[in-house]
Design a protein around this motif. Structure first.
Motif, PDB file in Angstrom:
ATOM      1  N   ARG A 161      38.804  14.289 -14.475  1.00 35.79           N
ATOM      2  CA  ARG A 161      39.279  12.967 -14.881  1.00 35.79           C
ATOM      3  C   ARG A 161      38.150  11.956 -14.697  1.00 35.79           C
ATOM      4  O   ARG A 161      37.576  11.860 -13.619  1.00 35.79           O
ATOM      5  CB  ARG A 161      40.487  12.564 -14.024  1.00 35.79           C
ATOM      6  N   VAL A 162      37.843  11.245 -15.750  1.00 37.12           N
ATOM      7  CA  VAL A 162      36.684  10.357 -15.747  1.00 37.12           C
ATOM      8  C   VAL A 162      37.129   8.915 -15.948  1.00 37.12           C
ATOM      9  O   VAL A 162      38.016   8.644 -16.760  1.00 37.12           O
ATOM     10  CB  VAL A 162      35.714  10.729 -16.888  1.00 37.12           C
ATOM     11  N   VAL A 163      36.549   7.986 -15.185  1.00 41.42           N
ATOM     12  CA  VAL A 163      36.888   6.572 -15.366  1.00 41.42           C
ATOM     13  C   VAL A 163      35.620   5.734 -15.241  1.00 41.42           C
ATOM     14  O   VAL A 163      34.638   6.162 -14.633  1.00 41.42           O
ATOM     15  CB  VAL A 163      37.960   6.146 -14.330  1.00 41.42           C
ATOM     16  N   GLU A 164      35.652   4.560 -15.843  1.00 40.09           N
ATOM     17  CA  GLU A 164      34.488   3.682 -15.824  1.00 40.09           C
ATOM     18  C   GLU A 164      34.784   2.427 -15.005  1.00 40.09           C
ATOM     19  O   GLU A 164      35.899   1.918 -15.041  1.00 40.09           O
ATOM     20  CB  GLU A 164      34.179   3.268 -17.266  1.00 40.09           C
ATOM     21  N   VAL A 165      33.787   1.957 -14.266  1.00 36.85           N
ATOM     22  CA  VAL A 165      33.949   0.749 -13.464  1.00 36.85           C
ATOM     23  C   VAL A 165      32.745  -0.157 -13.744  1.00 36.85           C
ATOM     24  O   VAL A 165      31.612   0.303 -13.694  1.00 36.85           O
ATOM     25  CB  VAL A 165      33.985   1.123 -11.948  1.00 36.85           C
ATOM     26  N   PRO A 166      32.974  -1.434 -14.068  1.00 38.59           N
ATOM     27  CA  PRO A 166      31.835  -2.329 -14.308  1.00 38.59           C
ATOM     28  C   PRO A 166      30.983  -2.488 -13.044  1.00 38.59           C
ATOM     29  O   PRO A 166      31.532  -2.602 -11.948  1.00 38.59           O
ATOM     30  CB  PRO A 166      32.493  -3.668 -14.667  1.00 38.59           C
ATOM     31  N   VAL A 167      29.677  -2.426 -13.201  1.00 32.94           N
ATOM     32  CA  VAL A 167      28.779  -2.590 -12.051  1.00 32.94           C
ATOM     33  C   VAL A 167      27.726  -3.654 -12.346  1.00 32.94           C
ATOM     34  O   VAL A 167      27.510  -4.024 -13.496  1.00 32.94           O
ATOM     35  CB  VAL A 167      28.062  -1.258 -11.704  1.00 32.94           C
ATOM     36  N   THR A 168      27.119  -4.115 -11.280  1.00 36.64           N
ATOM     37  CA  THR A 168      26.069  -5.124 -11.426  1.00 36.64           C
ATOM     38  C   THR A 168      24.797  -4.464 -11.921  1.00 36.64           C
ATOM     39  O   THR A 168      24.502  -3.334 -11.562  1.00 36.64           O
ATOM     40  CB  THR A 168      25.752  -5.755 -10.050  1.00 36.64           C
TER      41      THR A 168
END
Ligand code: UDP
Ligand code: MG
Length: 325
Positions: A189-196
């Motif tokens: 299961r893959v998810v994306e998280v906004p990063v700096t």
């Protein structure tokens, strides 16, 4: 055994390393978990290697340095780091301070929610628009479309993985960026998280526009691996059959003309096309049979399985099964 392993590919990043280590240490100490940091020196020639050894030599540094004999590329460096690592969770990031170690806790929190891969998304990317951001947008769109795994940012190195999903994948070429797609194919299961994202201050980017081309070529390999690696004859065989069939029909048509109507067919372009298509069809089909033999050798010789089990329940005991193709 550390719980968390941080893997960092390093190629000529001397002026970034000390600050990176300090910031990374701060972020990791805050987590109150056992961790290790693995730097993979990808054949640096600017003194990065010696500096890394110096950092690692301090007692309690928790640093391991893997040295390559020459520059093998970022993907190879990450692969070597994965193999050296012992943690159940592996975190990767760039050495050039463009990724922010302070984002790591947020990624790990997301992983705890039950994901296998959490991928950073540089929503506000601080790179040259024409040379970097634009080609990367196009590439991400294309990769998402053809792999069916929709991510905004395949190229961000800041990611964390559960060990099981990377354990049995060997990385070639520029393939590290496709890990989410490859892993999701085996059920991750893959998810994306906004990063700096920060601009690069010290040192230079190691890539030019040629990378876009390499990534696109690798994409073809990935699509083949995802769709046909266990049944290559489906691709080659059906192509071969269609080509041979078309050629055969043309030959039939020409034969009828020649035999029934007495037409002269020696100068007809259709004759050439028909022969070409039939030969091509036989070639493709033979290639498909060879590929079928090869994948049998691939799986059987190495004790690999063309599927991945999750866990087995038997008379009240649950066993987790690891092992991916
Ligand atoms: N890198 C590496 N080997 C290479 C090229 C790059 O280990 O052959 C490392 C580099 O030191 C950095 C990361 O990979 O830590 C990303 O490289 P870079 O910042 O040049 O890529 P960009 O951010 O421009 O995509
Ligand atoms: Mg960079």
């Amino acid at each position: 055994m550390p719980e968390l392993s941080v893997v960092i590919p390093v190629y000529n990043e001397k002026d970034n390393l000390e600050e990176l280590y300090l910031r990374l240490k701060e972020a990791m100490e805050g987590l109150k978990k056992d961790y290790e940091i693995i730097f993979v020196d990808d054949g640096s020639t600017d003194g990065s290697a010696e500096l890394l050894d110096h950092i690692a030599s301090k007692p309690g540094s928790r640093v391991t340095v893997v040295h390559f004999r020459r520059n093998f590329g970022q993907t190879a460096a990450l692969d070597a780091g994965f193999r050296q690592s012992k943690g159940q969770v592996i975190i990767t990031l760039d050495a050039d301070l463009q990724n922010d170690p302070a984002d790591i806790p947020r990624l790990l929190e997301k992983l705890e929610e039950g994901y296998d891969i959490v991928s950073g998304w540089r929503r506000d990317r601080k790179d040259d628009f024409v040379k970097r951001t634009l080609p990367s947008r196009v590439a991400n769109w294309l990769i998402s479309k053809v792999t069916g795994i929709y991510l905004h940012d395949y190229g961000c190195t800041l990611k964390c993985y559960r060990r099981e999903v990377v354990e049995h994948l060997t990385l070639y070429g520029e393939l590290h960026r496709f890990l989410p797609a490859l892993a999701s194919h085996i059920g991750a299961r893959v998810v994306e998280v906004p990063v700096t994202h920060h601009p690069r201050i010290h040192g230079e980017s190691k890539y030019g526009l040629s990378r876009v081309f390499k990534v696109l070529v690798d994409l073809i390999v990935v699509v083949f691996l995802l769709k046909y690696s266990t049944r290559p004859f489906r691709l080659f065989g059906s192509g071969g059959l269609i080509s041979f069939g078309l050629g055969f029909l043309m030959a039939l048509y020409l034969s009828v003309q020649k035999l029934m109507l007495g037409a002269r067919i020696g100068h007809r372009p259709l004759l050439l096309l028909s022969v070409l298509l039939m030969i091509l069809g036989i070639q493709l089909a033979s290639l498909g049979i060879l590929a079928e033999l090869l994948i049998r050798i691939y799986f059987e010789n190495q004790g690999r399985l063309p599927y991945v089990m999750s866990y087995v329940v038997s008379e009240g005991t649950t066993t987790k099964v690891n092992g991916a193709s």
